[in-house]
Design a protein around this motif. Structure first.
Motif, PDB file in Angstrom:
ATOM      1  N   LEU A  56      18.881  42.660  38.046  1.00 25.95           N
ATOM      2  CA  LEU A  56      20.136  41.929  37.856  1.00 25.95           C
ATOM      3  C   LEU A  56      21.113  42.220  38.979  1.00 25.95           C
ATOM      4  N   PHE A  57      21.309  43.494  39.299  1.00 27.95           N
ATOM      5  CA  PHE A  57      22.318  43.849  40.301  1.00 27.95           C
ATOM      6  C   PHE A  57      21.839  43.609  41.727  1.00 27.95           C
ATOM      7  N   TYR A  59      19.140  41.498  42.779  1.00 28.30           N
ATOM      8  CA  TYR A  59      18.683  40.142  43.077  1.00 28.30           C
ATOM      9  C   TYR A  59      19.444  39.057  42.315  1.00 28.30           C
ATOM     10  N   GLY A  60      20.247  39.448  41.348  1.00 24.86           N
ATOM     11  CA  GLY A  60      20.949  38.460  40.532  1.00 24.86           C
ATOM     12  C   GLY A  60      20.038  37.771  39.530  1.00 24.86           C
ATOM     13  N   ASP A  61      18.902  38.355  39.235  1.00 27.38           N
ATOM     14  CA  ASP A  61      17.920  37.776  38.319  1.00 27.38           C
ATOM     15  C   ASP A  61      18.097  38.398  36.935  1.00 27.38           C
ATOM     16  N   PHE A  62      18.535  37.615  35.984  1.00 25.22           N
ATOM     17  CA  PHE A  62      18.795  38.123  34.637  1.00 25.22           C
ATOM     18  C   PHE A  62      17.611  37.968  33.696  1.00 25.22           C
TER      19      PHE A  62
END
Length: 89
Positions: A56-57, A59-62
């Motif tokens: 998440l932090f 790559y911004g992949d949730f």
């Protein structure tokens, strides 16, 4: 009817757990390499627990976070429905 809800809930929790572990393994493999990923399965499972937050932090992949921690909610809802239908019987 309660057994049906318990069964569906169990399958959901098991499936989300496996999918989340696989996604976490892929994150660790992509970040640290294959050897560290295999070692983390057996000796450092906490690394797999932090992997969704890292995704998440960094790559911004949730999606890994949603699957690993949020994916258990539907299974627990079915467990709750099974508990309520068992209690009313």
């Amino acid at each position: 009817m309660d057994k049906v809800f318990y069964t569906i809930g169990g399958i959901l929790v098991f499936a989300m757990g496996l999918w989340g572990a696989f996604l976490c393994y892929l994150i660790v493999h992509a970040s640290f390499g294959g050897v560290v990923a295999i070692i983390s399965l057996f000796f450092f499972p906490a690394l797999l627990g932090f992997a969704p937050w890292y995704a998440l932090f960094a790559y911004g992949d949730f999606l890994p976070l949603l699957v690993t921690y949020g994916g258990m909610a539907p299974g627990f809802v079915f467990f709750w429905l099974g508990y309520k239908s068992d209690k009313s019987s």
